[in-house]
Design an enzyme around this catalytic site. Structure first.
Site, PDB file in Angstrom:
ATOM      1  N   GLY A 164     -18.481   7.492  -2.791  1.00 59.48           N
ATOM      2  CA  GLY A 164     -17.359   7.586  -3.718  1.00 59.48           C
ATOM      3  C   GLY A 164     -17.417   6.439  -4.712  1.00 59.48           C
ATOM      4  O   GLY A 164     -18.485   5.879  -4.977  1.00 59.48           O
ATOM      5  N   ASN A 165     -16.252   6.086  -5.229  1.00 63.18           N
ATOM      6  CA  ASN A 165     -16.199   5.064  -6.273  1.00 63.18           C
ATOM      7  C   ASN A 165     -16.860   3.757  -5.850  1.00 63.18           C
ATOM      8  O   ASN A 165     -17.694   3.199  -6.553  1.00 63.18           O
ATOM      9  CB  ASN A 165     -14.732   4.837  -6.670  1.00 63.18           C
ATOM     10  CG  ASN A 165     -14.618   3.731  -7.689  1.00 63.18           C
ATOM     11  OD1 ASN A 165     -14.476   2.572  -7.348  1.00 63.18           O
ATOM     12  ND2 ASN A 165     -14.744   4.080  -8.956  1.00 63.18           N
ATOM     13  N   LYS A 189       0.857  -1.193   0.000  1.00 60.48           N
ATOM     14  CA  LYS A 189       0.000   0.000   0.000  1.00 60.48           C
ATOM     15  C   LYS A 189       0.882   1.228   0.000  1.00 60.48           C
ATOM     16  O   LYS A 189       2.026   1.182   0.496  1.00 60.48           O
ATOM     17  CB  LYS A 189      -0.892   0.016   1.243  1.00 60.48           C
ATOM     18  CG  LYS A 189      -2.152   0.816   1.072  1.00 60.48           C
ATOM     19  CD  LYS A 189      -3.206   0.005   0.334  1.00 60.48           C
ATOM     20  CE  LYS A 189      -4.454   0.774   0.044  1.00 60.48           C
ATOM     21  NZ  LYS A 189      -5.522  -0.093  -0.491  1.00 60.48           N
ATOM     22  N   GLY A 213     -20.630   6.710   2.705  1.00 57.27           N
ATOM     23  CA  GLY A 213     -19.753   7.090   1.597  1.00 57.27           C
ATOM     24  C   GLY A 213     -20.555   7.120   0.308  1.00 57.27           C
ATOM     25  O   GLY A 213     -21.600   6.458   0.183  1.00 57.27           O
TER      26      GLY A 213
HETATM   27  P1  NAD Z   1     -13.489   7.673  -2.649  1.00 53.82           P
HETATM   28  O1  NAD Z   1     -12.489   8.686  -2.275  1.00 53.82           O
HETATM   29  O2  NAD Z   1     -13.943   7.572  -4.074  1.00 53.82           O
HETATM   30  O3  NAD Z   1     -14.832   7.879  -1.764  1.00 53.82           O
HETATM   31  C1  NAD Z   1     -14.820   7.988  -0.388  1.00 53.82           C
HETATM   32  C2  NAD Z   1     -16.221   8.418   0.044  1.00 53.82           C
HETATM   33  O4  NAD Z   1     -16.297   8.424   1.467  1.00 53.82           O
HETATM   34  C3  NAD Z   1     -16.607   9.820  -0.408  1.00 53.82           C
HETATM   35  O5  NAD Z   1     -17.960   9.848  -0.793  1.00 53.82           O
HETATM   36  C4  NAD Z   1     -16.405  10.665   0.845  1.00 53.82           C
HETATM   37  O6  NAD Z   1     -17.230  11.820   0.874  1.00 53.82           O
HETATM   38  C5  NAD Z   1     -16.848   9.665   1.896  1.00 53.82           C
HETATM   39  N1  NAD Z   1     -16.405   9.941   3.248  1.00 53.82           N
HETATM   40  C6  NAD Z   1     -15.157  10.272   3.703  1.00 53.82           C
HETATM   41  N2  NAD Z   1     -15.167  10.449   5.028  1.00 53.82           N
HETATM   42  C7  NAD Z   1     -16.441  10.202   5.432  1.00 53.82           C
HETATM   43  C8  NAD Z   1     -17.113  10.218   6.675  1.00 53.82           C
HETATM   44  N3  NAD Z   1     -16.471  10.499   7.816  1.00 53.82           N
HETATM   45  N4  NAD Z   1     -18.443   9.921   6.706  1.00 53.82           N
HETATM   46  C9  NAD Z   1     -19.117   9.649   5.573  1.00 53.82           C
HETATM   47  N5  NAD Z   1     -18.536   9.606   4.364  1.00 53.82           N
HETATM   48  C10 NAD Z   1     -17.238   9.893   4.301  1.00 53.82           C
HETATM   49  O7  NAD Z   1     -12.929   6.284  -2.126  1.00 53.82           O
HETATM   50  P2  NAD Z   1     -13.292   4.821  -2.629  1.00 53.82           P
HETATM   51  O8  NAD Z   1     -12.348   4.435  -3.697  1.00 53.82           O
HETATM   52  O9  NAD Z   1     -14.753   4.698  -2.863  1.00 53.82           O
HETATM   53  O10 NAD Z   1     -12.860   3.963  -1.332  1.00 53.82           O
HETATM   54  C11 NAD Z   1     -13.713   3.848  -0.211  1.00 53.82           C
HETATM   55  C12 NAD Z   1     -13.151   2.764   0.714  1.00 53.82           C
HETATM   56  O11 NAD Z   1     -13.059   1.533   0.003  1.00 53.82           O
HETATM   57  C13 NAD Z   1     -11.745   3.015   1.298  1.00 53.82           C
HETATM   58  O12 NAD Z   1     -11.671   2.376   2.561  1.00 53.82           O
HETATM   59  C14 NAD Z   1     -10.844   2.254   0.319  1.00 53.82           C
HETATM   60  O13 NAD Z   1      -9.606   1.909   0.904  1.00 53.82           O
HETATM   61  C15 NAD Z   1     -11.717   1.048   0.061  1.00 53.82           C
HETATM   62  N6  NAD Z   1     -11.434   0.340  -1.176  1.00 53.82           N
HETATM   63  C16 NAD Z   1     -11.432   0.980  -2.386  1.00 53.82           C
HETATM   64  C17 NAD Z   1     -11.218   0.239  -3.543  1.00 53.82           C
HETATM   65  C18 NAD Z   1     -11.320   0.854  -4.913  1.00 53.82           C
HETATM   66  O14 NAD Z   1     -11.213   0.117  -5.907  1.00 53.82           O
HETATM   67  N7  NAD Z   1     -11.539   2.151  -5.027  1.00 53.82           N
HETATM   68  C19 NAD Z   1     -10.950  -1.137  -3.468  1.00 53.82           C
HETATM   69  C20 NAD Z   1     -10.970  -1.754  -2.233  1.00 53.82           C
HETATM   70  C21 NAD Z   1     -11.216  -1.006  -1.087  1.00 53.82           C
END
Ligand code: NAD
Length: 428
Positions: free
Chosen positions: A221-222, A107, A219
């Site tokens: 996000g993605n 990571k 959340g």
């Molecule tokens: P991202 O940055 O696209 O989205 C994160 C989301 O969380 C956003 O909507 C943000 O506003 C929200 N957020 C942040 N702090 C918050 C809070 N305190 N309360 C409510 N919402 C909050 O990130 P992502 O890629 O969607 O990743 C989200 C999680 O999934 C992370 O833990 C990441 O490590 C994990 N993850 C991501 C992937 C991937 O392919 N993107 C794969 C495996 C795991």
């Protein structure tokens, strides 16, 4: 949120120790696997647009690469710490092992807030990050990917810097690239869709019809957005989502008891996953505090934002109606809250199984890059579905056979596979 501070690395080690004890792991293997094999800590000087130079702190941590090149995302976050990156690197090792792809775990992170950086500053930061690591990352030893607040554009700047330094074209050096520039179709959707593929299997086992269920998601996000889309496709109804509001420096929950229109909600969400509050109210959403997502009367809770979100302090806010906790984020539940979830009999689908769709598709991306031949989207998603379903079934079968909590069953499978690899290599 809790005043107690939770250290994700201590959590990851505590989870590992429990399983090491459970399967009687030998002392040497135990010591090797409970910490990262290599760590890189460095500074990244970046020329800012105003002519000053700012020094950022960066990390790359390789937990274990016995099963194949290390793999894991790079996060840009103002609260990034060594220990968060260590924990996430460790979870990557277990994640790749549970879906049985030939990769290890790593990571990366940079302490920064991209909200406050221009495009040019972000590009120079990405290039500076790679300059510090070009000798120790690459297709055959450690393959980065996007994570929190990084995306395909960052990956492409990093790839371009790596190829400039090394000379030549190495598209398999990094994944999550834009489609047409070495990226795989389906990668953007993969983590969120993967979550719902395993949820679908769990619902089947529990005898629940998806169309009879409701969910609340932390959340937007993605991961959360694509999970929400696929969950709607299988018939589920989303009653709440939450997000971080960077202007107010706090989180909000958006509730619509009639069901949230996911596409409409996506249209009022920015690239960082923050939802426009006024437009959401126009769409009929009620706006509540950041933790309210936890106490909605739904069947399924999906934390998909950050680590340490369900703690001993707020776990009792989870409604009695909740039957399934589907962990989309990495490490969203602290170990003490996890004990409560277990006691309450909420069916848990643990993070490194549930969200393994992203790294599985990243692996497919690398395979396609190495062949220089790219698959159709349906082919990618079919392969993803097959991998996620098989991994879920293996974990659930072990959990039932040995009467284990799902998190422990997933750990037993992963740790056993990695332990076997280090022993076969003769490392211990
Ligand atoms: P991202 O940055 O696209 O989205 C994160 C989301 O969380 C956003 O909507 C943000 O506003 C929200 N957020 C942040 N702090 C918050 C809070 N305190 N309360 C409510 N919402 C909050 O990130 P992502 O890629 O969607 O990743 C989200 C999680 O999934 C992370 O833990 C990441 O490590 C994990 N993850 C991501 C992937 C991937 O392919 N993107 C794969 C495996 C795991």
């Amino acid at each position: 949120m809790s005043s107690k501070s939770y250290n994700p690395y201590a959590n990851a080690q505590a989870q590992f120790d429990r399983v090491a004890e459970m399967i009687g792991l030998e002392q040497g293997v135990r010591e090797l696997l409970r910490q990262p094999m290599r760590e890189y800590h460095f500074t990244i000087p970046v020329r800012m647009d105003d002519g000053t130079t700012k020094i950022f702190k960066g990390f790359r941590i390789q937990h274990n690469d016995a099963r194949g090149p290390a793999k894991g995302g790079i996060r840009f976050h103002p609260q990034e710490t060594e220990d968060t990156v260590r924990a996430l690197a460790m979870w990557m090792t277990w994640k790749c092992a549970v879906v049985d792809i030939p990769l290890g775990g790593a990571k990366g992170g940079v302490v920064c807030d991209p909200h406050n950086l221009t495009e040019g500053e972000q590009e120079r930061l990405c290039r500076g990050y790679v300059r510090q690591l070009s000798k120790v990352i690459g297709p055959w030893n450690d393959v980065p990917a996007p994570d929190v607040m990084t995306s395909g554009k960052h990956m492409l700047w990093m790839l371009d810097e790596f190829e400039t330094i090394v000379g030549g074209r190495y598209p398999g050096m990094i994944t999550g690239k834009p489609v047409g520039m070495g990226g795989s179709l389906g990668r953007t959707e993969a983590t969120g869709y993967g979550l719902i593929y395993v949820l679908r299997e769990a619902l089947k086992e529990l005898g629940i019809k998806p169309e009879d269920t409701t969910a609340s998601i932390q959340g937007f996000g993605n991961v959360a957005r694509h999970a929400a889309k696929m969950y709607q496709t299988i018939g589920g109804k989303i009653l709440a989502v939450s997000c971080w509001d960077n202007a107010d420096k706090k989180a909000y929950t958006f509730v619509n008891k009639e069901g949230i229109d996911v596409e409409a909600m996506i249209s009022i969400t920015d690239t960082y996953g923050s939802i426009d509050k006024e437009k959401a109210m126009d769409m009929g959403c009620e706006i509540l505090d950041g933790e309210a997502w936890l106490e909605q009367d739904v069947d399924i809770l999906i934390p998909a934002a950050l680590e340490n979100q369900i703690t001993l302090v707020n776990v009792d806010r989870i409604s009695k109606s909740v039957k399934i906790l589907l962990e989309g984020a990495n490490g969203p539940t602290t170990p003490d809250a996890d004990d409560v979830i277990k006691q309450r009999g909420i069916f848990l689908i643990p993070d490194f199984l549930a969200n393994a769709g992203g790294v599985t598709c990243s692996y497919f991306e690398q395979v396609q890059c190495n062949m220089n031949y790219y698959w159709e989207k349906d082919e990618v998603l079919d392969k993803l579905n097959t991998k996620m379903t098989a991994a879920y079934k293996a974990v659930s079968e072990l959990a039932k056979r040995r009467n284990l909590y799902m998190r422990d069953a997933a750990y037993v499978i992963s740790v056993s596979r990695v332990a076997q690899a280090v022993k076969m290599r003769g490392w211990v």
